[in-house]
Write an enzyme that holds these catalytic residues in place. Structure first.
Site, PDB file in Angstrom:
ATOM      1  N   ASP A   1      -8.815  -0.117   0.305  1.00  0.00           N
ATOM      2  CA  ASP A   1      -8.545   0.384  -1.045  1.00  0.00           C
ATOM      3  C   ASP A   1      -9.653  -0.041  -2.011  1.00  0.00           C
ATOM      4  OD1 ASP A   1      -6.228   1.640  -0.293  1.00  0.00           O
ATOM      5  OD2 ASP A   1      -4.869   0.123  -1.116  1.00  0.00           O
TER       6      ASP A   1
ATOM      7  N   THR B   1      -2.602   6.558  -4.378  1.00  0.00           N
ATOM      8  CA  THR B   1      -1.456   7.299  -3.838  1.00  0.00           C
ATOM      9  C   THR B   1      -0.157   6.950  -4.568  1.00  0.00           C
ATOM     10  OG1 THR B   1      -1.221   5.592  -2.127  1.00  0.00           O
ATOM     11  CG2 THR B   1      -2.453   7.573  -1.541  1.00  0.00           C
ATOM     12  N   THR B   2      -0.002   5.693  -4.948  1.00  0.00           N
ATOM     13  CA  THR B   2       1.214   5.303  -5.654  1.00  0.00           C
ATOM     14  C   THR B   2       1.283   5.980  -7.017  1.00  0.00           C
ATOM     15  OG1 THR B   2       1.217   3.151  -4.534  1.00  0.00           O
ATOM     16  CG2 THR B   2       2.572   3.350  -6.501  1.00  0.00           C
TER      17      THR B   2
ATOM     18  N   ASP C   1       0.829  -1.202   0.000  1.00  0.00           N
ATOM     19  CA  ASP C   1       0.000   0.000   0.000  1.00  0.00           C
ATOM     20  C   ASP C   1       0.867   1.258   0.000  1.00  0.00           C
ATOM     21  OD1 ASP C   1      -2.584   1.372   0.280  1.00  0.00           O
ATOM     22  OD2 ASP C   1      -1.857   1.900   2.269  1.00  0.00           O
TER      23      ASP C   1
END
Length: 527
Positions: A375, A90-91, A57
């Site tokens: 997620d 977010t990545t 994550d």
């Protein structure tokens, strides 16, 4: 003083801040880029006590990293904002921001004025968001199978988690999921040793106050006390006086009457925010009342919403029985799960609420299973609100292709800023392909060519075979709001960092000087 850019060329001191910031941002981005895509790997984070967290994550990795550089911290903050706003992506946002900053600095070093680079980035980011919105397809109601596919992809291809999230969404309903302040991710609880489950009701992660209290209560009449359930306190000095002691005894009698009032009203379940006195506990045991103490305010609010109860303070128990009746909530059943050590409330008379219970084989993987489920839930909810797009980096390539045509509308050096945005949009696919073991340069160009040739924006790369495929046909989908916000977040952080051309350490209040090694790109100033 000279510095070297990414190509090994020596640069003068005026580029020091840009280079050090770009290096810091790139270092953060590289820490998470290996996790993106279906073939992405996990990261192990170890603290100074040897405690280990293994996760895929992005935001968890960024939050747990030991980071000191200010530009790197800015990047982490923007990833947190992405998580807060849409719950996923977010990545992607971090990788794109890293590319924007790196490419922006390279343009500045080549001689493009900073103002023109920023102008182009702002224009490109705005247009990219607009184009992305046109690519979104609305879901066809709460039963649309594409929602399960979204949960499956965001849930890192965990079938069981995708099923749980999809089932919960159908139980809750589309109207509730579109509410601004409701977050599907907040109804997820992971427990070691539990079985996967979705049910209408709540889990309160507490145990009953006394083992002699009933394990289950049917036809529950629930009172919520957002306070301590004990007599009001008297200062020790006052207890030494006759009047003070008399007041102490009066308060104890009043408290006893208030507890008896609760019993007479037929209340059989009590949730209390703070302590419960021994006397109250003993009476509850005698009367078969299930009581739970030290319940968080957030849990009390959820119980109130689900059961129709209203929270009351300790002083509110002085009200008449008729008045207190208006504070009581109702549920079909309240019971304790002794194995999992929590309380369940089922069938409340208030708002319909659901809980997703995610099982985990061991306590070591509970946290990661919960993060995966959150997620998946966030992505599913985002898709309901803003529609879906082709995943796997395909839609970013489609946006980059259209952005190439937008360059013609800008004059001068601002086009170099748009080039930075185009590079950032290509980066997710390139990294996904690289993580799957294929040549990113080759595959990205193949996708660009094939999308244009077939006029099909959903062409991407099948990470199992390396062949070009239609991501929509493969069921590789992403929520449009996640993608749109990732572009926005990346652009904001890039603009903020590229505006910094000098870094000065603030003077230490007790030393009266700022003194930092200038080889780190920070000015060495003596006052």
């Amino acid at each position: 003083m000279t510095y070297k850019n990414s190509g090994g060329q020596e640069m003068d001191e005026r580029f020091a801040a840009y280079i050090t910031n770009a290096n810091a941002v790139r270092a953060v981005a590289s820490a998470v880029e290996g996790t993106i895509g279906p073939k992405g790997l996990d990261i192990m984070l170890v603290d100074r006590f040897g405690e280990v967290t293994i996760t895929n994550d992005g935001v968890t990795i960024l939050k747990l990293m030991d980071i000191n550089h200010p530009a790197a911290k800015m990047l982490i903050n923007i990833a947190k904002a992405q998580q807060e706003e849409v719950g996923d992506g977010t990545t992607t946002a971090t990788i794109m921001a890293g590319t924007l900053v790196t490419e922006g600095v390279n343009q500045i070093i080549r001689g493009v004025p900073v103002a023109r680079v920023i102008e182009g980035i702002k224009y490109g980011v705005k247009k990219a968001q607009e184009i992305m919105k046109t690519k979104a397809t609305p879901v066809k109601g709460i039963n649309d199978e594409n929602l399960r596919k979204i949960a499956y992809i965001a849930g890192r291809e965990h079938d069981d988690i995708a099923d749980l999230v999809f089932e919960a969404a159908k139980l809750i309903g589309e109207e509730k999921l579109k509410e601004k302040n409701f977050r599907l991710r907040d109804i997820i609880i992971a427990k070691a040793g539990a079985e996967n489950e979705v049910f209408l009701g709540l889990i309160i992660d507490k145990e009953k106050l006394n083992k002699q209290m009933p394990k289950e209560v049917y036809g529950a009449k629930i009172l919520l006390i957002d306070d301590a359930l004990e007599p009001e306190h008297i200062e020790e000095e006052a207890l030494g006086t006759e009047a003070g002691f008399a007041r102490y005894m009066e308060l104890r009698e009043e408290f006893k009457r208030n507890i008896e009032k609760i019993v007479e009203l037929g209340v059989n379940v009590v949730f209390v925010g703070k302590n419960i006195s021994d006397n109250a506990e003993e009476l509850f045991v005698d009367k078969g009342i299930l009581a739970v103490d030290r319940v968080s305010s957030r849990d009390l609010e959820k119980i109130a919403e689900h059961t129709g109860a209203r929270m009351i303070k300790r002083s509110g128990l002085k009200k008449s029985q008729e008045e207190i009746k208006n504070y009581i909530g109702f549920a079909e059943k309240v019971y304790e799960d002794e194995k999992l050590e929590h309380i369940r409330i089922v069938g409340g008379n208030g708002r319909r609420m659901a809980t997703i219970l995610v099982g985990a084989a061991t306590s070591e993987i509970v946290g990661e299973r919960e993060r995966i489920a959150k997620d998946a839930a966030s992505s599913l909810q985002a898709a309901i609100k803003g529609g879906i797009v082709a995943g796997g980096g395909a839609v970013e390539i489609a946006v980059a292709r259209e952005l190439e045509r937008e360059k013609e509308k800008l004059k001068g050096m601002a086009t170099y800023g748009i080039d930075c945005v185009i590079s950032a949009l290509k980066r997710p696919l390139g990294q996904i392909v690289y993580n799957a073991g294929f040549n990113p340069l080759e595959k990205v160009e193949e996708v660009i060519y094939t999308q244009a040739e077939k006029n099909l924006d959903s062409i991407g790369v099948n990470c199992d075979t390396g062949e070009l495929s239609d991501m929509l046909e493969l069921g590789v989908l992403d929520p449009a709001p996640v993608k749109i916000h990732a572009i926005k977040a990346a652009g904001e952080i890039a603009e903020a960092i590229l505006r910094i051309d000098t870094i000065i350490k603030k003077k230490d209040e007790d030393v009266g000087r700022a003194n930092v090694d200038s080889t780190q790109g920070i000015k060495d100033l003596d006052f």
